[in-house]
Structure formats: C-alpha cells, structure tokens
Design a protein around this motif. Structure first.
Motif, PDB file in Angstrom:
ATOM      1  N   LYS A  34       0.823  -1.203   0.000  1.00 43.99           N
ATOM      2  CA  LYS A  34       0.000   0.000   0.000  1.00 43.99           C
ATOM      3  C   LYS A  34       0.864   1.263   0.000  1.00 43.99           C
ATOM      4  CE  LYS A  34      -3.105   2.856   2.628  1.00 43.99           C
ATOM      5  NZ  LYS A  34      -2.338   4.076   2.431  1.00 43.99           N
ATOM      6  N   SER A  93       3.943   1.680  -0.931  1.00 51.24           N
ATOM      7  CA  SER A  93       4.694   1.807  -2.185  1.00 51.24           C
ATOM      8  C   SER A  93       3.774   2.035  -3.378  1.00 51.24           C
ATOM      9  CB  SER A  93       5.529   0.556  -2.427  1.00 51.24           C
ATOM     10  OG  SER A  93       4.688  -0.565  -2.641  1.00 51.24           O
ATOM     11  N   ARG A  94       2.479   1.901  -3.149  1.00 53.17           N
ATOM     12  CA  ARG A  94       1.444   2.089  -4.169  1.00 53.17           C
ATOM     13  C   ARG A  94       1.513   1.074  -5.302  1.00 53.17           C
ATOM     14  NH1 ARG A  94       2.193   6.802  -1.586  1.00 53.17           N
ATOM     15  NH2 ARG A  94       0.447   8.200  -1.244  1.00 53.17           N
ATOM     16  N   LYS A 122      -3.234  -0.301  -4.427  1.00 51.45           N
ATOM     17  CA  LYS A 122      -3.746   0.941  -3.853  1.00 51.45           C
ATOM     18  C   LYS A 122      -4.373   0.808  -2.471  1.00 51.45           C
ATOM     19  CE  LYS A 122      -4.267   3.233  -8.216  1.00 51.45           C
ATOM     20  NZ  LYS A 122      -5.075   3.968  -9.140  1.00 51.45           N
ATOM     21  N   LYS A 174       3.166  10.334  -3.072  1.00 55.12           N
ATOM     22  CA  LYS A 174       2.914   9.584  -4.305  1.00 55.12           C
ATOM     23  C   LYS A 174       4.086   9.682  -5.280  1.00 55.12           C
ATOM     24  CE  LYS A 174      -0.587   8.933  -7.849  1.00 55.12           C
ATOM     25  NZ  LYS A 174      -1.870   9.359  -8.385  1.00 55.12           N
ATOM     26  N   ALA A 224       6.921   7.281  -4.184  1.00 53.06           N
ATOM     27  CA  ALA A 224       6.586   5.884  -3.908  1.00 53.06           C
ATOM     28  C   ALA A 224       7.345   4.908  -4.802  1.00 53.06           C
ATOM     29  CB  ALA A 224       5.086   5.659  -4.044  1.00 53.06           C
TER      30      ALA A 224
END
Length: 87
Positions: A8, A10-11, A14, A69, A72
């Motif tokens: 999550k 590190s995206r 999501k 973001k 990430a």
C-alpha cells in the motif's frame, strides 16, 4: 514492515485490504516462498505478485513508513512484468 502495508505505501496495490486479500490467496511470493499478508518485507527481497492479467516482479529498494505519491516508486525496482501468452 508487513507485506500488505508495504504494498500500500509503495502504491504497488492501492488499498491495504486488497493487498491482504491477494497475499492470503497465495498469489504473492517473497524470495520464492509463498507469503502471507503479515510476512515481513526487508530491503533486497524479491516480490512476485500475480495479478489477474499479469505477473509483476519487483525488488525492494527501500522501506519507509509513509511516502508521497511522487516518491513511492523509489521504494522498489521493477525486475519484470509478464503477461500471459494468448493462443
């Protein structure tokens, strides 16, 4: 750091709940071993994540509790992205 939280933050995935679900179904391996959502992730680990339409292999390059973001993608390095062959 827990696998589901790492995915999550590190995206790569999501939502943490989705990361937990995928891991608990056995679709993620860490260094060749099937991982649970509570498995520990450390720098240098290789994660293989089986999505429905692709398999993503990433190498963990950093562990941080929170990130923006834009930063990430610095937490991992994509090793390969494989799509299943169509007949």
């Amino acid at each position: 750091m827990r696998l589901d939280k790492y995915l999550k933050v590190s995206r790569i995935i999501k939502r943490r709940s989705v990361a937990k679900e995928i891991a608990d179904k056995g679709r993620i391996t860490i260094n060749g071993r099937v991982a649970k959502s509570s498995s520990d992730v450390t720098v240098g680990d290789v994660l293989v994540i089986g999505f429905g339409n692709k398999t993503l292999t990433v190498k963990v390059t950093a562990i941080v509790e929170t990130t923006k973001k834009a930063d990430a993608d610095q937490m991992y390095e994509i090793v390969s992205e494989d799509y299943p062959k169509k007949d």
